[in-house]
Every structure is written in structure tokens, then in C-alpha cells.
Write an enzyme that holds these catalytic residues in place. Structure first.
Site, PDB file in Angstrom:
ATOM      1  N   TYR B  99      -8.697  -0.182  -7.364  1.00 13.03           N
ATOM      2  CA  TYR B  99      -8.935   0.721  -6.194  1.00 13.03           C
ATOM      3  C   TYR B  99      -7.915   1.938  -6.830  1.00 13.03           C
ATOM      4  O   TYR B  99      -6.903   1.884  -7.258  1.00 13.03           O
ATOM      5  CB  TYR B  99      -8.463   0.175  -5.108  1.00 13.03           C
ATOM      6  CG  TYR B  99      -8.530   1.408  -3.949  1.00 13.03           C
ATOM      7  CD1 TYR B  99      -9.191   1.553  -3.002  1.00 13.03           C
ATOM      8  CD2 TYR B  99      -7.124   2.060  -3.687  1.00 13.03           C
ATOM      9  CE1 TYR B  99      -9.207   2.474  -2.069  1.00 13.03           C
ATOM     10  CE2 TYR B  99      -7.120   2.995  -2.738  1.00 13.03           C
ATOM     11  CZ  TYR B  99      -8.222   3.216  -1.842  1.00 13.03           C
ATOM     12  OH  TYR B  99      -8.199   4.078  -0.891  1.00 13.03           O
ATOM     13  N   GLU B 187     -11.417   9.206  -3.320  1.00 11.48           N
ATOM     14  CA  GLU B 187     -11.296   7.640  -3.466  1.00 11.48           C
ATOM     15  C   GLU B 187     -12.142   7.130  -4.302  1.00 11.48           C
ATOM     16  O   GLU B 187     -13.633   7.360  -4.235  1.00 11.48           O
ATOM     17  CB  GLU B 187     -11.392   6.991  -2.103  1.00 11.48           C
ATOM     18  CG  GLU B 187     -11.214   5.354  -2.117  1.00 11.48           C
ATOM     19  CD  GLU B 187     -11.642   4.954  -0.765  1.00 11.48           C
ATOM     20  OE1 GLU B 187     -10.524   4.727   0.032  1.00 11.48           O
ATOM     21  OE2 GLU B 187     -12.820   4.671  -0.391  1.00 11.48           O
TER      22      GLU B 187
END
Lengths: 288, 369
Positions: B99, B187
């Protein structure tokens, strides 16, 4: 006493020749604020409501001794204006302008911290110490001097609560709007620290809303360190997650920033939380 | 404004972040024309989260299967959002999922880089169940995010060798994108290491651009997050959020309007919307506001709550008197030019309350009647 602004504050208005800048300069003068100078690049030498206008903040400060700034310039030029005020060490720098990009706000707040200057806002109504000084756009007639310090993230809701306090015979030391954006300068905790240390202030009202965690942070501080009574109200109980409720900063992200979490944190810290804005005045009166 | 995955990936690619080439389709027949090697993944392009769990992402081994699955997903309802487009990409053989994101940390008043080796799932879940697996680094606004910051994060996630350098490069690119594009969130989840050589690939992309900064970015796609009424309100410079109740609300100031919705709920009603006419609203702004909130089907009452500061009560009253609504209305009016405003309303036989709470109670009663 009061906090942040008082009778010795000399205000410089940036964007004084614009519609909002001129209108609110006149209202500030009517309030009794010492508006010392205005700045609009390219309009140096002009006058607005008897206030001299300069091209740069530096020359306005040198000529008039201004020591605080009020910014009305449009969003796309506001970062530049704020950095110019900070470079001249004006304090506080009150940013009324709405819709400033958040990356610009981050840069302004960082520069202010490095310079040791306090920024209030952006996207707020300003700061008012009744009987002494008003910087910003709060309606003059609502205020009366007294023992209640009020700090809020919203403008109109502040007016509503101040009107209720004044009607109940409860005057204010200072009323302060922190601004509705996700990144603002002065925080709830910093404002409450100032109220806690101010001899005029005998009770503190904090008016929060959904989004972020500034109310929770302030609540922890109140629980640990504040002896004066604190009354709290939070707007946005019915706001759905993920939607911006008018203010750029009023948004519940995932599970963070709900009104319920804020009210719980405030109650746990010994803050008296009310469920309607009209109840603030009666509770303050009871606690004083 | 939130961008779709395919829109975000176009921007990511411009910054050198590795994404798979993909094609966007709107009809199942378009599968026939694709030149992507099978197997492929079909991904619903929606702005809500959780599309995978809702069945919006499917693998297909050949064109027949792809067409059948495309027909299933297109038109599907995912959390109230209809699927109008699919992104089709070649299926990747992936190993570890990471992530990586940059976002605004409101409390710190800085950008923050958030990274984890526990990618592929909701980062809020990771934060709740295994916070030790999350690496955070605040970006100093004076220096910006430098490559050494990226290498430091890579090291803490367990990267070494060429992968460490590739990760740091992607992190620097994402930081630059975030700053230059005025992103509130940039993101990559997951940022996946290929099963074979460990090469990193952005499998998904999320990008939220600051609405207040769109003026300095040319060529951004249309904002698809807004309902038709919300888009109409924004065009009129009004701040409107559609809700699912039956009491339409208009007020001035975001905090006051939020508090007005809460008051309606407090007295047992259900607000139909949030609408802030803004500071210094004119008669025309107010007329537009009334027109927009009443367009929503199912509205049974209108509650107008005005505390005049910069906004003048007479300007508001003129709009109300000129265009009485089709549903029962309750007006609360106080503040600047209150007497003039009341006179205008009285001439039109409209009562105005001074205190907000009795007015809110009455609005709830009328919506129920």
C-alpha cells in the site's frame, strides 16, 4: 484582557480596495478597530474610508506600525498575500478568504510556524474582542464585553450563539472563528490554551463540527489541564459519511470525524455538551 | 473531486508510475475489438469503494467469458452507483501486495506518506487491527518529499536491491503528482510485486483532486461524484448535498445549516438536503436555492433558517415572497435588516419566526401532516 486582538492591535487589510475588503473595513472602523493601513498591489497612494493604501505590506508596516493582518484577497492570490504578511511578522494573520487550495494552506501554516506568527483561518469569520478590536466579518451589533470566550469552526453558528449569550446578559471576552477548511492555522487546543490563561475569560464555549480530530485533541487537553468551565456543541449529527457539508473540512472520512465521537470525547473530558445551540447560554449561566 | 480508476491511471502514467495498459468499454460487444492478451480482468469504474466485494471485478479466460461477464457488470448497481464503464486489463501474476499513498494529515497540517506491506485491503482495517504494519512519514513543506525519504520507507517495508530503488522512485513520483495535481489523496492499493521478478505495478489507483484547486488544472475530467441536483447547485454557486428525507432545508452558513439539519432530526423529522446559500446571498441566489431544493421528489415541507450577518433579511424575504413554494413552508428570519424583511413577508401573508426551534418543530409537523 481578551485574547489575540485588543485595543493595541493595529490592523492592515490586504485586498482593501475589493468589494468585501472595503465593505468590511468600514464595518471594522465602525466597531472601533484601529485599521491602520490597506494593501492592494498597484493601488498604492489611494485611500479607502480614510485608510491609506500601499503597494506592499512592508512599506505599509513601516509607515503605519500595523501589527496584524486581515486578508480578503481572492483564493488564487491568498497564499502570496498571507506569506507577505508573515514575512513582515504581522500577528495574527487572519485569513477570511474561502476556497483556498489545501496545499496552499499547508505552505502558509508552515511558514507561519517557522516565523513564530499565528494564522487564523482560512475560511473563517475572524476574531472579535468586544469593546476593543474586531478583525474580520462578524456582525458588530451582536457583541458585548464580558466573561465568555467562544471558539468555533463556523461563522453563522457563532453569530447565533453569541446573540444568545448577549440576550442572556452574558458578554464575551473574545469570539474566534477557526475556519471551515481541513487545514487551518490556530487550532481549538491553542485557542483554549489562550482562553485558559486569560483573566477576563471565566467560561469557554467551543463550537465544533464534523471532520478531522481537532475537537477530540482539544477535549483531551481540557480534561487534563483546564479548570474553567467549558461548554461544547457539535454540528453535523445527521451528516452522512463522505459528503462535504458546505465547509471543505466538514466531512466524515471513513469512520473518522463523526459528531458522535467528538461529543463523546468532550463529555469524557468533563465538557458540558449541549444538543441545541440555543442551550449554550443557559448552561454557561449555570456554570458561571 | 474523485476520479475514476482509469482517469487516475492516465495521470499516474504521465508521472512514470507503472500501470497496466487498459481499455475502457461501455458495451459488452466492444470486447470483440480488444487486442489485450487473455486472461483479462474486467473492473467496474465506480467512485464508491468496495466494488470487488460487490462483484464489480471479474476475471475472464477468453472473449466469450469476457463478453458474458461484461454484460453482468455493466449496468450493475454498486452501493447506489450504476456501472457505466469497465476497465479491461491483462491479468497480472502478482505476489506480495503493498500500500502506498500521500494524503493530507489535517492534525499535522502536512502531507503524509502512508505505506504498508499489508496492501490489497482497506488501509483503515489495517490501521485498526495491525497498526504496527503501517509506516507513516510527514512531508516537510520546506523540503518536499526527497528520494531518500522513499528509500527509508522502502527499507522499513523490507525492500532491498533493485526493488528498493523502484519503490523509492514510485514514491517520489507519487509525491510529485500529489503536489503538482493538488491531490487530497493519491493512493496505490495494491502496489503489487510481480510473482516472477518482483517488479512493482500499480494495480489500482485512487486520486482525489482538491475542488478548490481545479482552477489551476486544465483538462480535468468532469466531476461525476455529484448528483444532477448537486451539479446544478454548484453551477449556481450554492453548496448543496442531497439527503433522503422530506424536509427541504435552506440556511446561510455551513455550520448553521448543519445545525438546522440536526434540529429537524432532533424533533423527529428527516432533512431532504443540506443547502447553504452562503454569506451575502442575494435575492437571486435565494430564488435559485428554493428552486433547487424543491426539485427533489418527495419533499413535503420547506424550512428556511436565516441568521442575517452579511446576508440581509430583506434580500432573502424578497425571494421568498416572489415565489411561494408548492409545499408548506416555515421561515425563521433574524439579523441584519430584519424589520424590512419581516415587512416584505407580512405583505405576502407569510409568518416568520425569530427563534429557530419552534420553527423547526413546525416544519417537522407540516412534513408529517
Amino acid at each position: 484582557m481578551a485574547i489575540l486582538v485588543n485595543a493595541s492591535t493595529r490592523v492592515l487589510v490586504q485586498g482593501i480596495t475589493g468589494y468585501q475588503g472595503e465593505f468590511h473595513t468600514r464595518r471594522m472602523l465602525e466597531f472601533g478597530t484601529a485599521v491602520a493601513a490597506g494593501v492592494t498591489p498597484g493601488k498604492g497612494g489611494a485611500e479607502v474610508a480614510g485608510v491609506p493604501v500601499f503597494d506592499t505590506v512592508a512599506e505599509a508596516v513601516a509607515a503605519t506600525g500595523a501589527n496584524a493582518a486581515c486578508i480578503f484577497v481572492p483564493a488564487r492570490a491568498a497564499k502570496d498575500a498571507a506569506l507577505e504578511a508573515i514575512a513582515s511578522r504581522l500577528d495574527p494573520v487572519v485569513i477570511i478568504t474561502e476556497h483556498i487550495p489545501v496545499h496552499d494552506a499547508i505552505a502558509v501554516v508552515a511558514a507561519a510556524r517557522a516565523a513564530g506568527v499565528r494564522v487564523i483561518g482560512p475560511n473563517g469569520p475572524g476574531v472579535t474582542s468586544p469593546g476593543q478590536c474586531k478583525i474580520g466579518i462578524m456582525p458588530n451589533h451582536l457583541f458585548t464585553p464580558g466573561p465568555v470566550g467562544l471558539v468555533s469552526r463556523s461563522g453563522t453558528l457563532t453569530y447565533e450563539i453569541v446573540a444568545g449569550l448577549t440576550a442572556a446578559g452574558l458578554g464575551q471576552s473574545t469570539a474566534l472563528g477557526l475556519g471551515g477548511d481541513p487545514v487551518v492555522g490556530l487550532s481549538f487546543q491553542e485557542a483554549i490554551e489562550l482562553f485558559a490563561a486569560d483573566p477576563q475569560t471565566r467560561a469557554i464555549v467551543m463550537v465544533g463540527e464534523i471532520g478531522g480530530g481537532a475537537e477530540e485533541e482539544a477535549a483531551r487537553y481540557v480534561g487534563a489541564s483546564v479548570r474553567k468551565p467549558v461548554v461544547g456543541y457539535i454540528a453535523g449529527v445527521t451528516a452522512p459519511p463522505g459528503k462535504r457539508m458546505g465547509h471543505a473540512g466538514a466531512v466524515i472520512s471513513g469512520t473518522e470525524g463523526t459528531a458522535q465521537a467528538k461529543m463523546a470525547a468532550m463529555a469524557a473530558a468533563g465538557i458540558t455538551v449541549v444538543d441545541l445551540p440555543s442551550r449554550v447560554a443557559e448552561v454557561v449561566r449555570r456554570l458561571l | 473531486m474523485k476520479l475514476h480508476e482509469f482517469q487516475a491511471k492516465e495521470i499516474f502514467a504521465r508521472y512514470g508510475i507503472p500501470v497496466q495498459p487498459g481499455v475502457v468499454i461501455e458495451r459488452p460487444e466492444e470486447i470483440d475489438r480488444l487486442e489485450i492478451p487473455y486472461p483479462v480482468v474486467l473492473k467496474a469504474q465506480v467512485l464508491v469503494g468496495g466494488r470487488g466485494k460487490a462483484g464489480g471485478i471479474k476475471l475472464a479466460a477468453d472473449p466469450v467469458e469476457a463478453k458474458a461477464k461484461a454484460a453482468q457488470i455493466l449496468g450493475m448497481d454498486i452501493k447506489g452507483e450504476r456501472v457505466r464503464r469497465l476497465l479491461v486489463v491483462q491479468a497480472a501474476d502478482i505476489g506480495v501486495e503493498y500500500y502506498l499513498a500521500f494524503t493530507v494529515d489535517r492534525a499535522a497540517r502536512r502531507l503524509v506518506c502512508v505505506a504498508s506491506a499489508a496492501g490489497g485491503i482497506d488501509i483503515e482495517d489495517v490501521a485498526r487491527t495491525a497498526p504496527e504494519k503501517i509506516v507513516k512519514l510527514h512531508v516537510d513543506p520546506c523540503t518536499g518529499f526527497q528520494p531518500f525519504h522513499g528509500r527509508g520507507i522502502a527499507k522499513r517495508l523490507g525492500f532491498g536491491g533493485k526493488a528498493l530503488l523502484q519503490f523509492a522512485g514510485i514514491a517520489s513520483a507519487l509525491a510529485r503528482l500529489c503536489a503538482e495535481m493538488d491531490a487530497e489523496l493519491a493512493e496505490i492499493n495494491p502496489l503489487a510485486a510481480a510473482a516472477g521478478d518482483g517488479t512493482l505495478l500499480a494495480i489500482d489507483a485512487k486520486l482525489i483532486i482538491d475542488d478548490n484547486a481545479t482552477f489551476r488544472h486544465e483538462g480535468l475530467p468532469r466531476n461525476e461524484e455529484l448528483t444532477a441536483l448537486e451539479a446544478a447547485a454548484r453551477a449556481a454557486d450554492l453548496s448543496y448535498v442531497e439527503l433522503d428525507g422530506d424536509v427541504a432545508i435552506i440556511g446561510n452558513g455551513a455550520g448553521l445549516v448543519m445545525s438546522t439539519l440536526d434540529m429537524i432530526a432532533h424533533f423527529g423529522g428527516r432533512p431532504a438536503n443540506f443547502l447553504d446559500v452562503g454569506g451575502g446571498a442575494t435575492t437571486e441566489n435565494m430564488a435559485q436555492a428554493m428552486e433547487i431544493v424543491l426539485r427533489k421528489p418527495g419533499v413535503r415541507a420547506l424550512f428556511i433558517n436565516i441568521f442575517g450577518g452579511i446576508t440581509r433579511c430583506d434580500d432573502i424575504a424578497r425571494a421568498i415572497a416572489a415565489q411561494p413554494p408548492r409545499v408548506p413552508m416555515v421561515v425563521r428570519l433574524t439579523g441584519t435588516n430584519e424589520a424590512e424583511g419581516r415587512a416584505i413577508l407580512e405583505a405576502a401573508k407569510i409568518h416568520a419566526y425569530v427563534e429557530p426551534e419552534p420553527a423547526a418543530r413546525e416544519a417537522v409537523r407540516l412534513a408529517r401532516a
